[in-house]
Scaffold this motif. Structure first.
Motif, PDB file in Angstrom:
ATOM      1  N   GLY A   1      32.680  15.861  44.054  1.00 17.71           N
ATOM      2  CA  GLY A   1      33.534  15.943  45.223  1.00 17.71           C
ATOM      3  C   GLY A   1      34.742  15.053  45.028  1.00 17.71           C
ATOM      4  N   SER A   2      35.490  14.839  46.105  1.00 15.68           N
ATOM      5  CA  SER A   2      36.678  13.980  46.044  1.00 15.68           C
ATOM      6  C   SER A   2      36.379  12.601  46.611  1.00 15.68           C
ATOM      7  CB  SER A   2      37.831  14.630  46.825  1.00 15.68           C
ATOM      8  OG  SER A   2      38.232  15.835  46.241  1.00 15.68           O
ATOM      9  N   THR A   3      35.919  12.562  47.868  1.00 16.88           N
ATOM     10  CA  THR A   3      35.691  11.296  48.559  1.00 16.88           C
ATOM     11  C   THR A   3      34.269  11.258  49.107  1.00 16.88           C
ATOM     12  OG1 THR A   3      38.015  11.250  49.234  1.00 16.88           O
ATOM     13  CG2 THR A   3      36.522   9.781  50.399  1.00 16.88           C
ATOM     14  N   ALA A   4      33.641  10.098  49.001  1.00 19.92           N
ATOM     15  CA  ALA A   4      32.332   9.869  49.614  1.00 19.92           C
ATOM     16  C   ALA A   4      32.440   8.682  50.549  1.00 19.92           C
ATOM     17  CB  ALA A   4      31.271   9.590  48.545  1.00 19.92           C
ATOM     18  N   ASP A   5      31.665   8.705  51.624  1.00 23.45           N
ATOM     19  CA  ASP A   5      31.519   7.465  52.369  1.00 23.45           C
ATOM     20  C   ASP A   5      30.247   6.767  51.872  1.00 23.45           C
ATOM     21  OD1 ASP A   5      29.322   8.585  53.678  1.00 23.45           O
ATOM     22  OD2 ASP A   5      30.349   8.825  55.600  1.00 23.45           O
ATOM     23  N   GLU A   6      30.011   5.577  52.340  1.00 20.61           N
ATOM     24  CA  GLU A   6      28.896   4.785  51.816  1.00 20.61           C
ATOM     25  C   GLU A   6      27.538   5.404  52.113  1.00 20.61           C
ATOM     26  OE1 GLU A   6      30.638   0.266  52.128  1.00 20.61           O
ATOM     27  OE2 GLU A   6      30.354   1.434  53.992  1.00 20.61           O
ATOM     28  N   ARG A   7      27.470   6.278  53.105  1.00 18.89           N
ATOM     29  CA  ARG A   7      26.218   6.945  53.427  1.00 18.89           C
ATOM     30  C   ARG A   7      25.945   8.127  52.505  1.00 18.89           C
ATOM     31  NH1 ARG A   7      25.767   8.571  59.526  1.00 18.89           N
ATOM     32  NH2 ARG A   7      23.672   9.024  58.763  1.00 18.89           N
ATOM     33  N   GLY A   8      27.010   8.643  51.852  1.00 16.96           N
ATOM     34  CA  GLY A   8      26.835   9.773  50.943  1.00 16.96           C
ATOM     35  C   GLY A   8      27.419  11.080  51.422  1.00 16.96           C
ATOM     36  N   ASN A   9      28.141  11.089  52.534  1.00 16.83           N
ATOM     37  CA  ASN A   9      28.862  12.293  52.938  1.00 16.83           C
ATOM     38  C   ASN A   9      29.993  12.557  51.943  1.00 16.83           C
ATOM     39  OD1 ASN A   9      27.610  13.049  55.568  1.00 16.83           O
ATOM     40  ND2 ASN A   9      28.275  10.961  56.123  1.00 16.83           N
TER      41      ASN A   9
ATOM     42  N   GLU B   1      39.987   9.400  33.948  1.00 18.02           N
ATOM     43  CA  GLU B   1      39.917  10.220  32.737  1.00 18.02           C
ATOM     44  C   GLU B   1      38.682  11.123  32.705  1.00 18.02           C
ATOM     45  OE1 GLU B   1      38.201   6.116  31.659  1.00 18.02           O
ATOM     46  OE2 GLU B   1      39.846   6.956  32.863  1.00 18.02           O
ATOM     47  N   LEU B   2      37.667  10.803  33.511  1.00 20.41           N
ATOM     48  CA  LEU B   2      36.468  11.644  33.596  1.00 20.41           C
ATOM     49  C   LEU B   2      36.416  12.426  34.901  1.00 20.41           C
ATOM     50  CD1 LEU B   2      33.791   9.184  32.107  1.00 20.41           C
ATOM     51  CD2 LEU B   2      34.920  11.123  30.973  1.00 20.41           C
ATOM     52  N   HIS B   3      37.531  12.434  35.615  1.00 20.20           N
ATOM     53  CA  HIS B   3      37.584  13.144  36.891  1.00 20.20           C
ATOM     54  C   HIS B   3      38.918  13.866  37.062  1.00 20.20           C
ATOM     55  CE1 HIS B   3      35.609  13.576  40.894  1.00 20.20           C
ATOM     56  NE2 HIS B   3      36.846  13.745  41.326  1.00 20.20           N
ATOM     57  N   PRO B   4      39.389  14.607  36.032  1.00 18.81           N
ATOM     58  CA  PRO B   4      40.630  15.368  36.224  1.00 18.81           C
ATOM     59  C   PRO B   4      40.361  16.544  37.152  1.00 18.81           C
ATOM     60  CG  PRO B   4      39.635  15.951  34.135  1.00 18.81           C
ATOM     61  CD  PRO B   4      38.802  14.819  34.696  1.00 18.81           C
ATOM     62  N   GLN B   5      41.398  16.979  37.827  1.00 15.18           N
ATOM     63  CA  GLN B   5      41.236  18.137  38.723  1.00 15.18           C
ATOM     64  C   GLN B   5      40.789  19.368  37.932  1.00 15.18           C
ATOM     65  OE1 GLN B   5      44.835  19.592  40.672  1.00 15.18           O
ATOM     66  NE2 GLN B   5      43.766  19.544  42.637  1.00 15.18           N
ATOM     67  N   THR B   6      41.416  19.598  36.776  1.00 22.78           N
ATOM     68  CA  THR B   6      40.939  20.585  35.810  1.00 22.78           C
ATOM     69  C   THR B   6      41.074  19.948  34.429  1.00 22.78           C
ATOM     70  OG1 THR B   6      43.014  21.672  35.180  1.00 22.78           O
ATOM     71  CG2 THR B   6      42.016  22.364  37.275  1.00 22.78           C
ATOM     72  N   TYR B   7      40.540  20.621  33.416  1.00 25.01           N
ATOM     73  CA  TYR B   7      40.665  20.081  32.070  1.00 25.01           C
ATOM     74  C   TYR B   7      42.086  20.218  31.521  1.00 25.01           C
ATOM     75  CZ  TYR B   7      35.687  19.227  31.480  1.00 25.01           C
ATOM     76  OH  TYR B   7      34.412  18.734  31.593  1.00 25.01           O
TER      77      TYR B   7
ATOM     78  N   VAL C   1      19.953  14.804  44.285  1.00 20.72           N
ATOM     79  CA  VAL C   1      21.335  15.267  44.265  1.00 20.72           C
ATOM     80  C   VAL C   1      22.230  14.078  43.955  1.00 20.72           C
ATOM     81  CG1 VAL C   1      23.197  16.291  45.613  1.00 20.72           C
ATOM     82  CG2 VAL C   1      20.833  17.100  45.920  1.00 20.72           C
ATOM     83  N   ILE C   2      22.983  14.179  42.857  1.00 24.15           N
ATOM     84  CA  ILE C   2      23.879  13.119  42.413  1.00 24.15           C
ATOM     85  C   ILE C   2      25.300  13.676  42.421  1.00 24.15           C
ATOM     86  CG2 ILE C   2      24.407  11.490  40.566  1.00 24.15           C
ATOM     87  CD1 ILE C   2      21.510  11.950  39.552  1.00 24.15           C
ATOM     88  N   VAL C   3      26.211  12.977  43.070  1.00 21.23           N
ATOM     89  CA  VAL C   3      27.567  13.496  43.230  1.00 21.23           C
ATOM     90  C   VAL C   3      28.575  12.513  42.654  1.00 21.23           C
ATOM     91  CG1 VAL C   3      29.273  14.416  44.833  1.00 21.23           C
ATOM     92  CG2 VAL C   3      26.838  14.669  45.347  1.00 21.23           C
ATOM     93  N   GLN C   4      29.455  13.041  41.815  1.00 23.72           N
ATOM     94  CA  GLN C   4      30.566  12.265  41.260  1.00 23.72           C
ATOM     95  C   GLN C   4      31.781  12.413  42.154  1.00 23.72           C
ATOM     96  OE1 GLN C   4      31.567  13.012  37.078  1.00 23.72           O
ATOM     97  NE2 GLN C   4      33.728  13.166  37.650  1.00 23.72           N
ATOM     98  N   VAL C   5      32.446  11.292  42.490  1.00 26.65           N
ATOM     99  CA  VAL C   5      33.673  11.305  43.289  1.00 26.65           C
ATOM    100  C   VAL C   5      34.685  10.378  42.636  1.00 26.65           C
ATOM    101  CG1 VAL C   5      32.435  11.811  45.435  1.00 26.65           C
ATOM    102  CG2 VAL C   5      32.900   9.428  44.795  1.00 26.65           C
ATOM    103  N   ASP C   6      35.907  10.398  43.168  1.00 22.61           N
ATOM    104  CA  ASP C   6      36.906   9.465  42.640  1.00 22.61           C
ATOM    105  C   ASP C   6      37.256   8.362  43.634  1.00 22.61           C
ATOM    106  OD1 ASP C   6      38.514  10.750  44.486  1.00 22.61           O
ATOM    107  OD2 ASP C   6      39.864  11.653  43.025  1.00 22.61           O
ATOM    108  N   HIS C   7      36.653   8.409  44.846  1.00 20.29           N
ATOM    109  CA  HIS C   7      36.988   7.406  45.847  1.00 20.29           C
ATOM    110  C   HIS C   7      35.847   7.287  46.852  1.00 20.29           C
ATOM    111  CE1 HIS C   7      39.935   4.787  47.726  1.00 20.29           C
ATOM    112  NE2 HIS C   7      39.662   5.325  48.891  1.00 20.29           N
ATOM    113  N   VAL C   8      35.632   6.063  47.342  1.00 26.92           N
ATOM    114  CA  VAL C   8      34.606   5.804  48.357  1.00 26.92           C
ATOM    115  C   VAL C   8      35.252   5.086  49.538  1.00 26.92           C
ATOM    116  CG1 VAL C   8      32.494   4.531  48.896  1.00 26.92           C
ATOM    117  CG2 VAL C   8      32.702   5.727  46.720  1.00 26.92           C
TER     118      VAL C   8
END
Length: 645
Positions: free
Chosen positions: A177-185, A245-251, A211-218
């Motif tokens: 995803g893009s953004t997560a809050d500390e609870r995991g939304n 570098e591991l979270h580009p929008q596309t390759y 379920v493990i989610v990668q984001v770029d901001h919390v």
């Protein structure tokens, strides 16, 4: 609620030997590359986990080691079930060699399978894949003999054949995803696509997995707008912050604000494509664009159709779509494929395939690599190269009209273009039109049996699929049919009166296609087909506003039919036709008059349910006519000889 933010190493340590792992992403977009790298690093360091089963809809990768190919180390993965393999060559080589168990299933089926796993169903039942290499009678989607399990079964429901795709529990979902809050939304405001993230999360959660989610901001807990949350915290076990570098929008693109759908790109757009064989093919395919219709453009050669549509001013008159959930706008290409600018909407991938599988596409333009005399097409496997079907099977089987595009030969083909003509300078080494295809990704027999219109467009000629096989219907100016076409084919196509491809296609200036498609004279709209003995009345996108408009249709029908000195069968296309309320009665009276004087049997069609209902009321004085959903159905209805149908 605990803070769910963890390191990548701690997150992938939750994955156990033998787990089934699903991953998000489409080609180069939406890939949790940080999690994939962390899993590969953890395996290299510890030797664990081992023997994973990998389940994905679209192969995520760049063809150079990123994406799912990070998991190609021997021992890490034992089974792979995927839709598209072309950008994960290391895993593909291992599957072809039998080092891992591999299956290639339709991308849309896997997308739907996530939902069915989440819902606790035993699997997915679909017509998609019948009579292709996915059908158990033709291999069941196995990539090699190492894939022994029957994941696809042929079943009969209500007397109709279907395929049953077996469900399996998912222990791990690696998502992004893009953004997560500390609870995991999780929100996805900077992503190019939504994909199947929610369904995958539900499938893993309801399978008892993680379920493990990668984001770029919390951000802080409870600060994300609830309407923007795509994956709710109740489904998320761990969140990992990935470096840029591991979270580009596309390759291909670190970040493009226009891919998010939140901003509109300037209307100037990209410069026109150079006049090459690729543009010639795209131009000829663009002649088939249905004004007001919904279109899918495949990856590779078909991508050029979007550029031609933009150059010809047609983008506002068709709705271009892409299978991961893009509706409207102009699709991107290359490793950006799947993303788009100036979209109307971005929806979930599984919902897009609901629409596709149900026949929502007016036209699909797809690539072709091998074609045989029966009209079978292979795009999925070529000797030691495994491309995979991706969404090709879903799209090709279900589109109302289908155009395959590709060069006539491959490998070193060079052409000269100028003065409205084409010249073959160097012939390609590989022939595409052969006696057999290596794998049936599209069944020509099925298309002929169901009456699906199919066109094959190359830079030098065009073929149509007919009941007796492929017919050479058009050839480019400057091309010798025997030397440049027939002698290079592994079968003999049907050949009769071969038309010349439009010379405008081969000139380096705009073709004026917009005027051709939007302005159709009455002489072209109403024509007698002597071979079929049917009068075709094309009222598509015509506005009937005045009595003079009504009279122009009547006069043209009189002009064509009266010299025949007999009543004729008629098929009328009412797609996107507008009849003003002020002339509805006049129109109905005119139709009644034509039916009494000139028509033997008449059938009508319109894709829009609204139009079918409205026209039914307008023409109800004439036996309550049925308005069919397609030209195919309307033409078939003539065979029943049901007056007033």
């Amino acid at each position: 609620m605990p803070n769910k933010i963890v390191s990548a190493g701690d997150a992938v340590a939750l994955i156990m030997t033998g787990d089934t792992v699903t991953t998000s992403g489409f080609v180069g977009a939406g890939v949790p590359d940080g999690l994939l790298k962390a899993l590969a690093d953890h395996f290299e360091r510890t030797g664990e986990p081992r023997d994973l089963t990998l389940l994905f809809a679209a192969g995520q990768g760049d063809g150079k080691g990123r994406g799912l190919d990070r998991l190609a180390a021997p021992g890490l993965v034992r089974r792979v079930i995927g839709g598209h393999w072309g950008l994960i060559p290391q895993l593909g080589v291992r599957a072809l060699g039998g080092e891992i168990e591999g299956w290639n299933l339709p991308q849309g089926v896997i997308s739907h399978l996530y939902r069915d796993i989440a819902a606790g169903k035993p699997g997915t039942i679909s017509h998609v894949g019948l009579e292709t290499f996915v059908d158990p009678r033709l291999g069941g989607g196995r990539i090699s003999a190492a894939a022994r399990e029957d994941l696809v079964q042929l079943v009969t429901i209500g007397g109709v054949e279907r395929l049953f795709y077996k469900a399996m529990p998912i222990q791990v979902a690696l998502l992004r995803g893009s953004t997560a809050d500390e609870r995991g939304n999780i929100t996805m405001e900077r992503e190019a696509l939504i994909l199947d993230n929610l369904s995958q999360a539900m499938a893993a959660r309801n399978s008892g997995g993680v379920v493990i989610v990668q984001v770029d901001h919390v951000v802080a807990a409870n600060t994300l707008p609830s309407r923007e949350v795509v994956i709710p915290a109740a489904l998320v076990d761990a969140v990992v912050i990935a470096p840029p570098e591991l979270h580009p929008q596309t390759y291909a693109t670190p970040y493009n604000r226009y891919y998010t759908g939140r901003y509109r790109a300037p209307t100037e757009g990209a410069p026109p494509l150079p006049l090459t064989d690729r543009k010639i093919i795209a131009r000829r395919a663009a002649f088939e664009l249905p004004v007001g219709g919904v279109v899918n453009l495949g990856i590779g050669m078909p991508e050029g159709v979007a550029a031609v549509a933009a150059e010809e001013g047609l983008l506002d008159h068709v709705t271009l779509t892409a299978e991961p959930g893009v509706i409207g706008g102009q699709p991107a290409s290359g490793l950006d494929f799947g993303a788009a600018v100036n979209t109307d909407a971005l929806i979930a991938q599984n919902q897009q395939f609901d629409f596709y599988d149900g026949g929502g596409l007016d036209l699909a333009c797809l690539g072709m690599a091998e074609v045989d005399g029966a009209g079978n097409v292979n795009v999925s496997r070529f000797g030691p190269r495994l491309a995979g079907a991706g969404g090709f099977i879903n799209i090709s089987q279900n589109a109302r009209h289908l155009v395959f595009t590709g060069t006539f030969t491959a490998g070193g083909l060079k052409v000269g273009i100028g003065d409205g003509r084409l010249e073959i300078l160097t012939e390609g080494r590989a022939r595409k039109f052969g006696a057999d295809v290596e794998q049936v990704t599209f069944s020509g027999d099925r298309a002929r049996r169901l009456g699906q219109p199919v066109l094959f467009v190359t830079e030098r000629c065009v073929f149509r699929l007919e009941p007796d096989g492929l017919r050479l219907s058009e050839v480019a100016p400057g091309i010798d049919v025997e030397r440049d076409v027939l002698s290079l084919m592994g079968f003999a196509p049907l050949v009769g009166d071969v038309a010349r491809m439009d010379a405008r296609i081969f000139s380096d200036r705009p073709m004026g296609l917009r005027d051709d498609l939007l302005t159709i004279g009455m002489e072209r709209r109403i024509a007698w087909d002597a071979a079929k003995e049917i009068l075709f009345v094309n009222l598509a996108r015509l506005s009937i506003r005045t009595v003079a408009d009504v009279e122009s249709v009547r006069d043209r029908v009189n002009e064509v039919v009266e010299p025949l000195n007999r009543k004729v069968d008629v098929v009328v296309n009412y797609d996107h036709t507008r009849i003003d309320e002020a002339v509805e009665r006049t129109w109905s009276e005119m139709v009644n008059d034509l039916e009494n004087r000139l028509y033997a049997h008449v059938t009508r069609y319109a894709h829009s349910a609204f139009l079918r209902r409205k026209l039914g009321r307008t023409l109800e004085s004439r036996h309550g006519p049925t308005i069919h959903e397609s030209e195919r159905a309307a033409t078939a209805a003539l065979g029943r000889r049901d007056p007033g149908s």
